[in-house]
Design an enzyme around this catalytic site. Sequence first.
Site, mmCIF file in Angstrom:
data_model
loop_
_atom_site.group_PDB
_atom_site.id
_atom_site.type_symbol
_atom_site.label_atom_id
_atom_site.label_comp_id
_atom_site.label_asym_id
_atom_site.label_seq_id
_atom_site.Cartn_x
_atom_site.Cartn_y
_atom_site.Cartn_z
ATOM 1 N N GLY A 70 2.438 -33.169 12.857
ATOM 2 C CA GLY A 70 2.730 -34.513 12.373
ATOM 3 C C GLY A 70 1.813 -35.571 12.954
ATOM 4 C CB SER A 71 0.544 -36.221 16.385
ATOM 5 O OG SER A 71 1.774 -36.446 17.023
ATOM 6 C CG ASN A 151 11.196 -40.571 16.507
ATOM 7 O OD1 ASN A 151 11.018 -41.601 15.865
ATOM 8 N ND2 ASN A 151 10.749 -40.434 17.742
ATOM 9 C CD GLN A 179 12.748 -36.461 13.843
ATOM 10 O OE1 GLN A 179 13.824 -35.888 13.677
ATOM 11 N NE2 GLN A 179 11.941 -36.167 14.848
ATOM 12 C CB SER A 199 5.797 -31.886 12.077
ATOM 13 O OG SER A 199 5.655 -30.996 13.144
ATOM 14 C CG HIS A 201 7.753 -28.637 15.868
ATOM 15 N ND1 HIS A 201 8.519 -29.145 16.893
ATOM 16 C CD2 HIS A 201 6.828 -29.572 15.590
ATOM 17 C CE1 HIS A 201 8.047 -30.340 17.222
ATOM 18 N NE2 HIS A 201 7.028 -30.621 16.450
ATOM 19 C CB THR A 237 -10.336 -20.839 11.997
ATOM 20 O OG1 THR A 237 -11.743 -20.649 12.100
ATOM 21 C CG2 THR A 237 -9.691 -19.611 11.383
ATOM 22 C CB CYS A 324 14.380 -41.710 33.947
ATOM 23 S SG CYS A 324 14.586 -42.938 35.214
#
Lengths: 390, 142
Positions: A70-71, A151, A179, A199, A201, A237, A324
């Site tokens: 996706g990126s 997301n 998403q 994407s 995954h 490839t 965090c």
Amino acid sequence: MNVYADNAATTKVSKAALDAMLPCFTETYGNASSPHHIGQEAAKLLIASRKTIADLIGAEPSEIIFTSGGSEADNQALVTAANLGAKKGKKHIISTKIEHHAILHTLNKLEREGFEVTYLDVYENGVVRLEDVEKAIRPDTALVTVMYANNEIGTIQPIKEIGALCKEKGVIFHTDAVQAAGHLPINVKEQNIDMLSLSAHKFHGPKGAGVFFVRRGIPISAIIEGGAQERGKRAGTENIPAIVGMAAAFQEACDNMAVNMPKVQALRDKLIGGLLKIEEVILNGDREKRLPGNVNVSVKGIEGESLLMMLDIQGICASSGSACTSGSLDPSHVLLAIGLIHEVAHGSLRLSLSEYNTEEEIDYILEKLPPIVERLRSMSPVWKRMKEVK
Amino acid sequence: MLYSEKVMDHFANPRNVGEIENADGVGEVGNAKCGDIMKIFLKIDDGIITDVKFNTFGCGAAIATSSMATEMIMGKSIDEALKLTNKAVAEALDGLPPVKMHCSVLAEEGVRMALLDYYTKRGEVMPEEYRPKCDGDCSECE
């Protein structure tokens, strides 16, 4: 009990996807550019995968570029539109405050190169307003890019309407559908989409494969130079195993969408209902215009990472928009964009579900979470102060 | 980012959680904007820290460093407590990920802030070199 409730981060590879992929490693392992028979077997799989994915989003195979994810697709979409715009002296882009960093950081780069970007507000419910898009469009607008679904807070944007508006105004419209793909219907024609990123995954396909859809007629800028793969628009490839796995997973997700959507949504609604029974827990993002599997709440008085770690000790995998967990000191830009104050944004918890989750797992989360919240609040000076003020 | 077993232990089973009524010294450091607030309570008799408790809003590392810092000064003299450094806290926890080092600074500053309160309440002056420097802006610790 182990509960995986972080499907917005990534998903488990489905059996169908894995079965489709495995022979690509040891049998059809050829380079799709090779003229010999093993290469040609791989080339056939590539063609079939491209057709499968194109059909599922209402596109033509020639409009599909395979990327690493996706990126990369987001980067290429923005660079493509920017290059086209620059040629015509159009250097204005419209986006939103809640895009993924793959979009935001690329936009920042374009700003440094002289582009002007309008970041639309999303209001408290995390949804862009069509009239704001309309007001923002100028004669020099080169691109509108608005994500299909967010997301973090799962809010679904009015993609079809924005697409229609862009079509009317003659502006290229891109949507980051990472998403949404496999979870919400996509039809690039009906939804007036010029460019789209997805994407593998995120819908039970493998990591390392994505799609950049570009409507025919839009000249594509390559961002990776090299061989003539993907008609010279994306060198390297082809990752055949991942592409084949992506096609299988996407086919499976789209075929089962009518069954999975209500199922996952029912789990989501049960979880939201249960979480909101805990004192001072608020839902982030629109209640209705929301991905079937997305739950995002802020638990006031506690910090997200400690909450995640406590949940993990109980076997529950979740996510947070707290600083965090991001490696910086600022909480999520999405949570700040919907108007949360820092300390409430730090207390965010995202649970993202898939069709692999069960009702027993939801019960388990709802059983384990309240005592954890109570424990962390009992040692939180922020919570004690909140109670004193009240 | 990986936490050591000691960090996980002090996070999951934090020592000395709570408050002390009529404490001889109370110190609060950090701010909610950064996502970490630490409050330390001291009971001091004849220059010895006889009890110490903490309350913390923060990530796993913030809770673990609070717990470790309180354990390290329990039963110690004021002089020894003043010399507690963030490095010593981090080392006692078998290290912290680089992005979490500011949590150990918060623990050191929290103890010193509570001691400053103790000195102030007694009308005494805290040795200059141990005065807390944290202004609540966590980006200073980056």
